[in-house]
Design a protein around this motif. Sequence first.
Motif, PDB file in Angstrom:
ATOM      1  N   LEU A 144      -0.020  10.841  -3.303  1.00  0.00           N
ATOM      2  CA  LEU A 144       0.333  12.166  -2.800  1.00  0.00           C
ATOM      3  C   LEU A 144       0.908  13.070  -3.894  1.00  0.00           C
ATOM      4  CD1 LEU A 144       1.900  11.421   0.698  1.00  0.00           C
ATOM      5  CD2 LEU A 144      -0.424  12.180   0.164  1.00  0.00           C
ATOM      6  N   VAL A 145       1.503  12.471  -4.907  1.00  0.00           N
ATOM      7  CA  VAL A 145       2.090  13.280  -5.994  1.00  0.00           C
ATOM      8  C   VAL A 145       1.282  13.178  -7.282  1.00  0.00           C
ATOM      9  CG1 VAL A 145       4.410  13.182  -5.009  1.00  0.00           C
ATOM     10  CG2 VAL A 145       3.724  11.466  -6.687  1.00  0.00           C
ATOM     11  N   SER A 146       0.056  12.720  -7.178  1.00  0.00           N
ATOM     12  CA  SER A 146      -0.799  12.516  -8.347  1.00  0.00           C
ATOM     13  C   SER A 146      -1.111  13.825  -9.063  1.00  0.00           C
ATOM     14  CB  SER A 146      -2.108  11.851  -7.916  1.00  0.00           C
ATOM     15  OG  SER A 146      -3.014  11.844  -8.988  1.00  0.00           O
ATOM     16  N   LYS A 147      -1.121  13.755 -10.372  1.00  0.00           N
ATOM     17  CA  LYS A 147      -1.494  14.919 -11.179  1.00  0.00           C
ATOM     18  C   LYS A 147      -3.005  15.116 -11.183  1.00  0.00           C
ATOM     19  CE  LYS A 147       2.575  14.853 -14.031  1.00  0.00           C
ATOM     20  NZ  LYS A 147       3.148  14.912 -15.350  1.00  0.00           N
ATOM     21  N   ASN A 148      -3.748  14.170 -10.633  1.00  0.00           N
ATOM     22  CA  ASN A 148      -5.200  14.292 -10.551  1.00  0.00           C
ATOM     23  C   ASN A 148      -5.629  15.238  -9.438  1.00  0.00           C
ATOM     24  OD1 ASN A 148      -5.446  12.467 -12.640  1.00  0.00           O
ATOM     25  ND2 ASN A 148      -5.593  10.716 -11.265  1.00  0.00           N
ATOM     26  N   THR A 149      -4.674  15.655  -8.619  1.00  0.00           N
ATOM     27  CA  THR A 149      -4.946  16.576  -7.522  1.00  0.00           C
ATOM     28  C   THR A 149      -4.700  17.999  -8.004  1.00  0.00           C
ATOM     29  OG1 THR A 149      -4.105  14.854  -6.039  1.00  0.00           O
ATOM     30  CG2 THR A 149      -4.372  17.035  -5.103  1.00  0.00           C
ATOM     31  N   SER A 150      -5.472  18.940  -7.514  1.00  0.00           N
ATOM     32  CA  SER A 150      -5.298  20.337  -7.932  1.00  0.00           C
ATOM     33  C   SER A 150      -3.910  20.846  -7.541  1.00  0.00           C
ATOM     34  CB  SER A 150      -6.367  21.220  -7.293  1.00  0.00           C
ATOM     35  OG  SER A 150      -6.114  21.369  -5.904  1.00  0.00           O
ATOM     36  N   LYS A 151      -3.433  21.826  -8.271  1.00  0.00           N
ATOM     37  CA  LYS A 151      -2.120  22.401  -7.989  1.00  0.00           C
ATOM     38  C   LYS A 151      -2.058  22.938  -6.559  1.00  0.00           C
ATOM     39  CE  LYS A 151       1.214  25.911  -9.450  1.00  0.00           C
ATOM     40  NZ  LYS A 151       1.876  25.818  -8.199  1.00  0.00           N
ATOM     41  N   ALA A 169       0.813  -1.216   0.000  1.00  0.00           N
ATOM     42  CA  ALA A 169       0.000   0.000   0.000  1.00  0.00           C
ATOM     43  C   ALA A 169       0.848   1.268   0.000  1.00  0.00           C
ATOM     44  CB  ALA A 169      -0.915   0.004   1.218  1.00  0.00           C
ATOM     45  N   PHE A 170       2.072   1.183   0.488  1.00  0.00           N
ATOM     46  CA  PHE A 170       2.863   2.401   0.682  1.00  0.00           C
ATOM     47  C   PHE A 170       3.253   3.064  -0.631  1.00  0.00           C
ATOM     48  CE2 PHE A 170       6.893   4.605   1.918  1.00  0.00           C
ATOM     49  CZ  PHE A 170       6.272   5.632   2.617  1.00  0.00           C
ATOM     50  N   VAL A 171       3.668   2.298  -1.601  1.00  0.00           N
ATOM     51  CA  VAL A 171       4.035   2.888  -2.897  1.00  0.00           C
ATOM     52  C   VAL A 171       2.815   3.567  -3.506  1.00  0.00           C
ATOM     53  CG1 VAL A 171       4.760   2.363  -5.261  1.00  0.00           C
ATOM     54  CG2 VAL A 171       5.986   1.352  -3.331  1.00  0.00           C
ATOM     55  N   ARG A 172       1.678   2.901  -3.424  1.00  0.00           N
ATOM     56  CA  ARG A 172       0.440   3.490  -3.943  1.00  0.00           C
ATOM     57  C   ARG A 172       0.119   4.798  -3.210  1.00  0.00           C
ATOM     58  NH1 ARG A 172      -5.372   1.125  -2.865  1.00  0.00           N
ATOM     59  NH2 ARG A 172      -6.572   2.757  -3.856  1.00  0.00           N
ATOM     60  N   PHE A 173       0.321   4.819  -1.908  1.00  0.00           N
ATOM     61  CA  PHE A 173       0.107   6.021  -1.093  1.00  0.00           C
ATOM     62  C   PHE A 173       1.002   7.164  -1.558  1.00  0.00           C
ATOM     63  CE2 PHE A 173       2.023   8.132   2.719  1.00  0.00           C
ATOM     64  CZ  PHE A 173       0.966   8.983   3.039  1.00  0.00           C
ATOM     65  N   MET A 174       2.286   6.892  -1.702  1.00  0.00           N
ATOM     66  CA  MET A 174       3.215   7.944  -2.118  1.00  0.00           C
ATOM     67  C   MET A 174       2.876   8.457  -3.511  1.00  0.00           C
ATOM     68  SD  MET A 174       5.080   8.562   0.499  1.00  0.00           S
ATOM     69  CE  MET A 174       6.490   9.503  -0.102  1.00  0.00           C
ATOM     70  N   ASP A 186       0.558  21.523  -3.764  1.00  0.00           N
ATOM     71  CA  ASP A 186       1.494  22.412  -3.078  1.00  0.00           C
ATOM     72  C   ASP A 186       1.313  22.346  -1.566  1.00  0.00           C
ATOM     73  OD1 ASP A 186       2.562  23.222  -5.503  1.00  0.00           O
ATOM     74  OD2 ASP A 186       1.400  25.081  -5.599  1.00  0.00           O
ATOM     75  N   ARG A 187       0.076  22.268  -1.123  1.00  0.00           N
ATOM     76  CA  ARG A 187      -0.213  22.201   0.307  1.00  0.00           C
ATOM     77  C   ARG A 187       0.334  20.913   0.908  1.00  0.00           C
ATOM     78  NH1 ARG A 187      -3.483  20.218   3.825  1.00  0.00           N
ATOM     79  NH2 ARG A 187      -4.714  19.004   2.374  1.00  0.00           N
ATOM     80  N   ILE A 188       0.109  19.782   0.239  1.00  0.00           N
ATOM     81  CA  ILE A 188       0.607  18.495   0.734  1.00  0.00           C
ATOM     82  C   ILE A 188       2.133  18.507   0.807  1.00  0.00           C
ATOM     83  CG2 ILE A 188       0.874  16.039   0.156  1.00  0.00           C
ATOM     84  CD1 ILE A 188      -2.025  16.178  -0.956  1.00  0.00           C
ATOM     85  N   ALA A 189       2.768  19.006  -0.244  1.00  0.00           N
ATOM     86  CA  ALA A 189       4.238  19.075  -0.251  1.00  0.00           C
ATOM     87  C   ALA A 189       4.731  19.911   0.920  1.00  0.00           C
ATOM     88  CB  ALA A 189       4.729  19.638  -1.574  1.00  0.00           C
ATOM     89  N   ASN A 190       4.087  21.036   1.164  1.00  0.00           N
ATOM     90  CA  ASN A 190       4.489  21.915   2.258  1.00  0.00           C
ATOM     91  C   ASN A 190       4.303  21.239   3.611  1.00  0.00           C
ATOM     92  OD1 ASN A 190       3.631  24.335   4.283  1.00  0.00           O
ATOM     93  ND2 ASN A 190       5.273  24.917   2.861  1.00  0.00           N
ATOM     94  N   ARG A 213       7.715  15.692  -5.652  1.00  0.00           N
ATOM     95  CA  ARG A 213       7.436  14.673  -6.675  1.00  0.00           C
ATOM     96  C   ARG A 213       8.728  14.033  -7.179  1.00  0.00           C
ATOM     97  NH1 ARG A 213       4.977  17.452 -11.006  1.00  0.00           N
ATOM     98  NH2 ARG A 213       7.098  17.807 -11.669  1.00  0.00           N
ATOM     99  N   THR A 214       9.736  14.840  -7.440  1.00  0.00           N
ATOM    100  CA  THR A 214      11.024  14.320  -7.907  1.00  0.00           C
ATOM    101  C   THR A 214      11.618  13.361  -6.887  1.00  0.00           C
ATOM    102  OG1 THR A 214      11.447  16.284  -9.236  1.00  0.00           O
ATOM    103  CG2 THR A 214      13.367  14.969  -8.600  1.00  0.00           C
ATOM    104  N   ARG A 215      11.568  13.733  -5.624  1.00  0.00           N
ATOM    105  CA  ARG A 215      12.122  12.874  -4.569  1.00  0.00           C
ATOM    106  C   ARG A 215      11.345  11.562  -4.483  1.00  0.00           C
ATOM    107  NH1 ARG A 215      16.278  12.575  -3.792  1.00  0.00           N
ATOM    108  NH2 ARG A 215      16.641  14.648  -3.005  1.00  0.00           N
ATOM    109  N   VAL A 216      10.020  11.634  -4.529  1.00  0.00           N
ATOM    110  CA  VAL A 216       9.215  10.415  -4.440  1.00  0.00           C
ATOM    111  C   VAL A 216       9.570   9.470  -5.583  1.00  0.00           C
ATOM    112  CG1 VAL A 216       6.878   9.470  -4.665  1.00  0.00           C
ATOM    113  CG2 VAL A 216       7.308  11.397  -3.121  1.00  0.00           C
TER     114      VAL A 216
END
Length: 145
Positions: free
Chosen positions: A44-51, A36-41, A55-59, A70-73
């Motif tokens: 979190l970086v999905s392009k289906n999420t609004s910009k 499940a963890f890879v799917r979770f990560m 940005d909020r999740i990354a912060n 996203r690059t790190r993931v």
Amino acid sequence: MVDSCHELHYLQMATEKLAKAYFWKTNQSPMKSHSAFVRFMKALVSKNTSKRERDRIANVLGFKRFSSFRTRVYSILPRLHELERMAPALAGDDGPNAEYPWPRNAPQFAPANFRFNLIDWTESAHGRQLMNVLQRAIERFPQYA
């Protein structure tokens, strides 16, 4: 000092439970598998999420820019797959796992006596960064899930 197999076992379990909690909380189908963890990560970086949401999740997880997160993931996905495979159900009968001796039919290796390469990675700069992200992900769960 704790054997590395115990560290990896608890890390694998924590990441699995974090991921499953996220999918449950966000009304997505939780997985019955240990993977499940890879799917979770990736979620979190999905392009289906609004910009704004990306940005909020990354912060929340300690990154100033979503692109850095996203690059790190994506750069550590092979290691995240390796971490998931610490679960015996994903390691297979012949593979190293953090819980039981292997190969299953004629054990030759015991987790406590095995040097897992993944433990060295968790102590590297990228591994420590993942640990920091995990700590934030657990502590700040309500802020992004």
